[in-house]
Design a protein around this motif. Structure first.
Motif, PDB file in Angstrom:
ATOM      1  N   UNK A   8      -2.075   7.210  -0.358  1.00 11.44           N
ATOM      2  CA  UNK A   8      -2.840   6.830  -1.529  1.00 11.44           C
ATOM      3  C   UNK A   8      -4.135   6.134  -1.135  1.00 11.44           C
ATOM      4  N   UNK A   9      -4.971   5.910  -2.140  1.00 12.43           N
ATOM      5  CA  UNK A   9      -6.229   5.227  -1.914  1.00 12.43           C
ATOM      6  C   UNK A   9      -6.069   3.722  -1.754  1.00 12.43           C
ATOM      7  N   UNK A  51       0.831  -1.199   0.000  1.00 15.14           N
ATOM      8  CA  UNK A  51       0.000   0.000   0.000  1.00 15.14           C
ATOM      9  C   UNK A  51       0.865   1.248   0.000  1.00 15.14           C
ATOM     10  N   UNK A  53      -4.912   1.277   0.270  1.00 18.06           N
ATOM     11  CA  UNK A  53      -5.392   0.486   1.403  1.00 18.06           C
ATOM     12  C   UNK A  53      -6.903   0.649   1.584  1.00 18.06           C
ATOM     13  N   UNK A  54      -7.364   1.883   1.467  1.00 14.71           N
ATOM     14  CA  UNK A  54      -8.792   2.139   1.678  1.00 14.71           C
ATOM     15  C   UNK A  54      -9.648   1.417   0.634  1.00 14.71           C
ATOM     16  N   UNK A  55      -9.204   1.391  -0.621  1.00 18.86           N
ATOM     17  CA  UNK A  55      -9.943   0.661  -1.655  1.00 18.86           C
ATOM     18  C   UNK A  55     -10.018  -0.824  -1.314  1.00 18.86           C
ATOM     19  N   UNK A  56      -8.886  -1.377  -0.939  1.00 19.63           N
ATOM     20  CA  UNK A  56      -8.898  -2.802  -0.595  1.00 19.63           C
ATOM     21  C   UNK A  56      -9.825  -3.064   0.582  1.00 19.63           C
ATOM     22  N   UNK A  57      -9.791  -2.153   1.558  1.00 20.04           N
ATOM     23  CA  UNK A  57     -10.638  -2.335   2.737  1.00 20.04           C
ATOM     24  C   UNK A  57     -12.114  -2.262   2.349  1.00 20.04           C
ATOM     25  N   UNK A  58     -12.427  -1.413   1.378  1.00 20.79           N
ATOM     26  CA  UNK A  58     -13.827  -1.249   0.987  1.00 20.79           C
ATOM     27  C   UNK A  58     -14.281  -2.333   0.023  1.00 20.79           C
ATOM     28  N   UNK A  59     -13.521  -2.502  -1.050  1.00 25.23           N
ATOM     29  CA  UNK A  59     -13.995  -3.321  -2.170  1.00 25.23           C
ATOM     30  C   UNK A  59     -13.416  -4.727  -2.194  1.00 25.23           C
ATOM     31  N   UNK A  60     -12.393  -4.978  -1.388  1.00 23.12           N
ATOM     32  CA  UNK A  60     -11.808  -6.319  -1.376  1.00 23.12           C
ATOM     33  C   UNK A  60     -10.666  -6.486  -2.353  1.00 23.12           C
ATOM     34  N   UNK A  61     -10.634  -5.644  -3.375  1.00 27.14           N
ATOM     35  CA  UNK A  61      -9.511  -5.628  -4.302  1.00 27.14           C
ATOM     36  C   UNK A  61      -9.580  -4.313  -5.060  1.00 27.14           C
ATOM     37  N   UNK A  62      -8.608  -4.076  -5.968  1.00 33.06           N
ATOM     38  CA  UNK A  62      -8.603  -2.800  -6.670  1.00 33.06           C
ATOM     39  C   UNK A  62      -7.866  -2.942  -7.997  1.00 33.06           C
TER      40      UNK A  62
END
Lengths: 361, 361, 361, 361
Positions: free
Chosen positions: B106-107, B102, B109-118
């Protein structure tokens, strides 16, 4: 989203004027089954209530809230929750000055320009009295996010800031300024009292922290958590600035100074700093969500200001009546309420889009 | 309002990732009969275009916009206007570092936390490349508000501010920094170049002024013009603070200092100051609408920062690739676009609610 | 749009349960300067009022509306209009049957499945009592569209239709069925009374015509005037079908039969037929807007029906209490209100998008 | 909700004209992690594709969909999914007739009245070609609701209805009419061919059933599942009527005939009838959701109809070009798509408001 509604899934609509019979809010989209009664709402209203010290307006309102719908046997039903607060101390003063001339800094001229006329009694819809409805709705929002702890405080009045070395959160509820610094309290008593006696007013900065927000609330761009919070805070009367995390200070930093380094932790990463205010890429990171809000000084002052009348004549105006010498002070429970309202909404939105993940992970 | 849509009546929805085949926007609610072609949009995109100086990312994109719908015989038809910009310089570099760890700030870690992947290629949806879609949509918005003149500029980089005594608007388009102060240009060349060579980055402040906005646009509370503008600006990547008018400075003022006195004029009142940034009670006053926006330093830097991997291991990361050393610089046309988009929307909203008045007055 | 809000620009939100202290609506986006008082709203509520004949529920409600905000000195101010109607005749009957078992055709089971529990007193939020709020909001909408004349009537009860050869609009207000056919009135008196004495209920068809709608309201697709009207009508309790113009009958026609031929007229074209119900391509044509709405029979009947209890046991249920033997009859003012609400919204939307054209034409 | 967007949480926006370079849709709010590729969408488009038999328009479009964003490594990312279909067979015919005179039943006159002019090539935005975008978006929606099975069929053409005694769902995909009755297929071949040869057109009724919808989707009033479905269906070109469950037939029933009695079952109650079409009080009951949709006959016919020109002259018009003799036939995949889009949206909305219950039950 209409003019008097805020939120996407957890939405509230406020109505009412300063000197009408009542004000209120309708909260829609609240999950069912949450325990809720007037007793859960009233304490927050009491924090915002006018007339509690000489540093706030002397208007005396009981601000007693009634729940008119959406709750059955002590629990929310999932249907709209109608909250009403009756106005009881609308003083029948003479508003002919305000009706005739525009108070600079006030909504008067802009309202007339937009609508052709205005309810000038006590500022009508533009009165900070509307924020009582937000505080009531915010109390409902708190029931939706029991995992989140929110607190706000005043960090500066009239340019005189607290010293974070003195920061003691237990003080916040113990002085009329929602101030966490005992020395600042002493200075502010003199400062605000002097402004009050001068018939003047002071601006203030309010800071708010929400801890317990899990990583993942928010959205990448137009529903960025930063953007939602900025809209919420800027919708409060007298607010003219919003910062998330370091805000404008970040604009003076270099990339390596502004980074929030991460280390492994037991439950996901640990952050070694929080310049971002708990939001990266528009989405919460699990750190505390932090923001700062600038309140301008109350526009209603007893010092004469040059203005014009509705008929276009030059005039001077002083604004009599009962006003807060520093509207930012009573902004504290309002900022907290807006934080709660945004986070409750974001929780539901996240569950809507990513709920299956949550269930299967 | 959905996650990737902005606006109420004049609405746009953007789509696309940094390294997908294209990005774009759909503009809905545009009035019919306005002259519009690609040639009206392209110049604004060219201002934002990457690769034009060593002070911006070296990615080379033509950023050529195509209008796919909503325009017939050179005029808008009232139906949705689909705008598309093909991505042409997605460098097929190795993203394994970014995929695995991460980047702080940047986004990721937050994307992974929200969507599960990015989609980690070039930042995916969180890339500032998305702002090209806004600039294209903003050009359509400008056609809706020909009465309004908008300009923005950088007022500080890395804490080094312009001197308003040197303010020369004609300079803004003549240097790579959108800077109105010739002396600041010289300083910033060294400052930004040094940061670039260090592999670091700098924050910036962008200011924007819209003149020609008539009194009456906006609404009292949740659709306050201040609130709409704050949401719009804060939705831009890397923005962490917004001020309307004096913003945080107003929090240090007394009421009589912050008042904008009024005198009679030929076409309505003349204001003797503009602390309020052209907005009172949420509604435009006829003065120039003014705001300031804080951009944090670009998070992608070549200086190693502590982080964790997707697997929870400690790591250090440096972000290779082509990045803006100061993302705020290319933020200038984006801020202008968002200003135009908000004002176009407000013009239509005002016409909807108060149009009859306008016609009969 | 939230769950309890309808409209885009001219929006209203309703709240309240059948046996709570009050019900109400908040109307947002109303243009300023319109004359409005309780006296403009009450007559429409009186038309819908229960207990006026033996053909409607015997619940006696004064249905007195109070305006709590948004009106000043007899005119709308442009701020939200809060309307409240207190419930006065919530009979404290024993609801233990309804609490325990599900009434087939009712919302009982679905509410429990969705929310986990329900306010079972008088149907709670699912009671047709909610429609009083719509009628009140509809009266405000009428003030927005003085150019439009709306009337509705019952065209069939229990399958017994009026004869259009007997159509006399002056009769509609003169009988308890809102019926324009004197012979049908006589038949329906017997029909409805028989159903009432049997403890049964009857379905009905309501038709509504709005004349004076200018050409140009509506939008091509998802905001088609047909679509907005269908959503509005189908949102009324007990409605299960909507037709615009010829509706299902058009599905049996050939193209040349269904065409509405046009001839030149003084003020634009004259149409020689109106199969389309005044709407082509989603946009009004200037012809009368016509629609039909199907109301199912009231679900609450005294005839036992097989059901299950909350605990999953087999049971039979009869629904005591005071109910309309034909809920479609009192649907007439509700259908009119929804027509007014949609058209007011569409007028404002059209002005927003195409207002400049209107001004320059 | 804007003019060209549908949905609340799972939203899509369509754009494009019949004879522009392309059409498309942007799907926003889609949950992340769903498997999706062009191959999941194309089969549904192929069902709607023109030119597959002599009973549909002879325009030949490959209708090949491209996913431009929102999918990474074969899975949805949670960001907007941009879908584009290029137009390839826009025949460069002479549109001077249509440009000059209004085709009765068509959007021509209404568009001109609203917007001042129109893209007359192939009907512009009002062309049924727009429905390809819905079908593409609908395929994404299906990925959100794998638990639901949707099928639609034509139940009547030109007034000639199927016999439900012959109902065989396996036939639906095996004839050009999406007809489940082998005998009706034979009759319709003659009927539609005769209309086609006459240069006329026919109306049709399409029915749609969604099974697998759990109890609890929907909302009490303005977001009633009935209301959402009615709006969705009525937004389709040429649709003029919608019925949920028994629809207008219910208006002829008595209460005890229309009740859907319940008996205890293994997994909640079993319903002994489905007059309500699977929706009670606006909320799904767990029964199949059923509706009927009326399509008017195609307005474009070769039989001359009286009309007026843009200049107000009397004229006769025949509409050359390639048109469906019965637009309802190709409406079948469109009705299915709209059903899927509404249900996907409702699933997410239910999860947002009541998700915690689902998790704890």
């Amino acid at each position: 989203m209409s003019f008097n509604t805020f939120g996407r899934m957890f939405r509230f609509t406020t109505w009412g004027e300063s000197h009408g019979p009542a004000i209120g809010a309708v909260v829609d989209g609240c999950p069912p089954g949450l325990e809720l009664s007037e007793a859960d709402i009233q304490p927050w209203l009491d924090l915002r209530k006018p007339g509690t010290s000489k540093f706030t307006t002397q208007r005396r309102e009981a601000d007693e809230v009634r729940i008119l719908s959406g709750v059955f046997e002590g629990r929310t039903t999932g249907t709209p929750i109608s909250l009403m607060i009756e106005n009881t101390d609308q003083r029948s003063k003479d508003y002919s000055d305000v009706a005739k001339a525009y108070r600079p800094g006030h909504a008067d001229y802009a309202y007339d320009a937009k609508y052709g006329f205005r309810d000038y009694r006590g500022g009508g819809r533009s009165s900070a009295r509307e924020t009582a409805s937000r505080v009531a709705a915010g109390a409902v929002a708190r029931a939706v996010i029991p995992e989140v702890d929110i607190f706000a405080y005043v960090s500066a009045i009239g340019g005189d800031a607290i010293d974070f070395a003195n920061f003691d959160p237990s003080l916040i509820g113990q002085n009329p300024f929602f101030c966490p610094d005992a020395q600042a309290v002493m200075r502010w008593e003199k400062l605000v009292d002097a402004a009050r006696l001068d018939g003047s007013s002071l601006g203030a900065v309010v800071e708010c922290v929400a801890s317990g927000v899990p990583a993942g609330w928010g959205a990448p761009l137009y529903a960025k958590l930063d953007s939602e919070l900025a809209a919420a805070m800027m919708s409060i009367n007298a607010v003219k600035g919003v910062e998330i995390g370091d805000g404008f200070a970040a604009a003076s930093l270099r990339g390596e100074q502004n980074a929030d380094p991460m280390r492994p932790g037991h439950d996901g990463p640990i952050f070694l700093a929080n310049h971002a205010g708990g939001i990266a890429g528009g989405i919460s990171t699990g750190q505390p969500v932090k923001l700062r809000v600038a309140f301008k000084p109350t526009s209603s002052i007893l010092i004469p200001v040059e203005t014009v009348t509705r008929d276009g004549e030059a005039s001077d105006i002083i604004t009599k009546g009962r006003h807060d010498p520093c509207v930012g002070i009573r902004g504290v429970p309002v900022v907290e309420a807006m934080m709660a309202l945004v986070l409750a909404d974001q929780k539901l939105l996240h569950r809507a889009q990513c709920g299956e993940r949550a269930e299967t992970d």
